[in-house]
Design a protein around this motif. Sequence first.
Motif, PDB file in Angstrom:
ATOM      1  N   UNK A 110       0.959  -1.164   0.208  1.00 15.80           N
ATOM      2  CA  UNK A 110       0.056  -0.154  -0.108  1.00 15.80           C
ATOM      3  C   UNK A 110       0.914   1.191  -0.083  1.00 15.80           C
ATOM      4  N   UNK A 111       0.383   2.540  -0.469  1.00 22.95           N
ATOM      5  CA  UNK A 111       1.004   3.519  -0.460  1.00 22.95           C
ATOM      6  C   UNK A 111       0.407   4.778   0.926  1.00 22.95           C
ATOM      7  N   UNK A 164       7.178   9.245  -0.649  1.00 19.44           N
ATOM      8  CA  UNK A 164       7.609   9.394  -1.931  1.00 19.44           C
ATOM      9  C   UNK A 164       6.116   9.523  -2.445  1.00 19.44           C
ATOM     10  N   UNK A 165       5.112   9.001  -2.065  1.00 22.47           N
ATOM     11  CA  UNK A 165       3.650   9.284  -2.734  1.00 22.47           C
ATOM     12  C   UNK A 165       3.218  10.557  -1.977  1.00 22.47           C
ATOM     13  N   UNK A 166       3.628  11.034  -0.557  1.00 22.07           N
ATOM     14  CA  UNK A 166       3.397  12.454  -0.562  1.00 22.07           C
ATOM     15  C   UNK A 166       3.838  13.607  -1.000  1.00 22.07           C
ATOM     16  N   UNK A 167       5.172  13.280  -1.487  1.00 20.46           N
ATOM     17  CA  UNK A 167       5.712  14.154  -2.438  1.00 20.46           C
ATOM     18  C   UNK A 167       4.882  14.152  -3.858  1.00 20.46           C
ATOM     19  N   UNK A 168       4.222  13.492  -4.104  1.00 17.23           N
ATOM     20  CA  UNK A 168       3.516  13.815  -5.380  1.00 17.23           C
ATOM     21  C   UNK A 168       2.194  14.596  -5.281  1.00 17.23           C
ATOM     22  N   UNK A 192      -2.965   7.513  -8.452  1.00 22.02           N
ATOM     23  CA  UNK A 192      -3.247   6.061  -8.523  1.00 22.02           C
ATOM     24  C   UNK A 192      -2.750   5.434  -7.443  1.00 22.02           C
ATOM     25  N   UNK A 193      -2.744   5.964  -6.195  1.00 18.91           N
ATOM     26  CA  UNK A 193      -2.119   5.444  -5.228  1.00 18.91           C
ATOM     27  C   UNK A 193      -3.092   4.215  -4.686  1.00 18.91           C
ATOM     28  N   UNK A 194      -2.317   3.215  -3.800  1.00 18.57           N
ATOM     29  CA  UNK A 194      -3.224   2.179  -3.398  1.00 18.57           C
ATOM     30  C   UNK A 194      -3.361   2.716  -1.926  1.00 18.57           C
ATOM     31  N   UNK A 195      -4.763   2.498  -1.471  1.00 19.40           N
ATOM     32  CA  UNK A 195      -5.175   2.702  -0.086  1.00 19.40           C
ATOM     33  C   UNK A 195      -5.701   1.376   0.582  1.00 19.40           C
ATOM     34  N   UNK A 196      -5.412   1.279   1.720  1.00 22.37           N
ATOM     35  CA  UNK A 196      -5.594   0.104   2.497  1.00 22.37           C
ATOM     36  C   UNK A 196      -6.222   0.373   3.748  1.00 22.37           C
ATOM     37  N   UNK A 311       2.182   2.622  -5.589  1.00 21.96           N
ATOM     38  CA  UNK A 311       2.832   3.660  -6.506  1.00 21.96           C
ATOM     39  C   UNK A 311       4.291   3.579  -5.974  1.00 21.96           C
ATOM     40  N   UNK A 312       4.416   3.668  -4.820  1.00 19.46           N
ATOM     41  CA  UNK A 312       5.681   4.160  -4.040  1.00 19.46           C
ATOM     42  C   UNK A 312       7.120   3.252  -4.668  1.00 19.46           C
ATOM     43  N   UNK A 313       6.844   1.930  -4.942  1.00 12.34           N
ATOM     44  CA  UNK A 313       7.692   1.277  -5.432  1.00 12.34           C
ATOM     45  C   UNK A 313       8.361   1.636  -6.746  1.00 12.34           C
TER      46      UNK A 313
END
Length: 322
Positions: A110-111, A164-168, A192-196, A311-313
Amino acid sequence: MKIAVVIPCYKVRSHVLQVLEAIPDTVERVYAVDDCCPDHSGDFIESHCQDPRVRVLRNPVNLGVGGAVISGYREALKDDMDIIVKVDGDGQMDPRLIPYFARPITRGRADYTKGNRFYRHESLRGMPKVRLIGNALLSFLTKLSCGYWSLMDPTNGYTAIHAQVLRELPLDKLETRYFFETDMLFRLNTVRAVVRDIPMDALYADEVSGLNVRKILPEFARKHLSRLARRYAYNYWLRDFNIGSLYSLMGSLLVVAGGLFGLGHWLSSVIQQTPATSGTVMLASLPILVGTQLLIAFLHHDISSTPQDPLHPQLTPHPVSP
């Protein structure tokens, strides 16, 4: 990964020290954000908390819970933290759950993670009925406007995000008050981030909510409608044109055309006092039925399009924070 915790502090003196004491040793930094608190929460924490990990940040004006969290986010990015967890300072969120919120992110599943108080039936026993019904309605609206159909409890502020996702995300454009959590989900969907969801229990102490339901209900409805329109335009017409675009377009046209045709003939029959023929009724109902089926197909397509690949990987490490 280096884990940081952001705690917005506004009138939380009676609980914040217990929250700070319960933060696990796996956390490297803690940012307590005094959001121009009239009780001077920042001074109180500095005077009574000896934890070297805790750093007090002060907003010169009250920015709301979202604004306080964003201030903590920016400092965490400057300090090159990897995962940033947001915990309230009023004692409703158990800090011992922080590793559970970070785990799906560290494992690349997850992101962004958020709490869900609806997962277990037992955890709902202490939740007031008004909050229960309100959260259920808000969850459905958020599914529509943000596109994360598997999530519940959208107003839950116990969250964790990969840096890394936060920076986007455009931090300067995020909502700063009660709509902050929902706006975060909307922005995460655009990248398109994954949320859990992370199951958690609902805890209620002696805190008093500052949320005026009658006041914010029209505002929430307007903002949800705005996000829905923007997400639809972006995902189905600007970023991509797919079968869902055709389903939604043709379905809407058929429903509107059938409805207008039927309404016009119904008014004509009322004025002329002559019943409509069966053929006229069929010509009105058939487009509506077909259009409804197409809209249901669009909804199914939208649900199946929920982001599944973290997304972050895929992102290149950013050495300099924005």
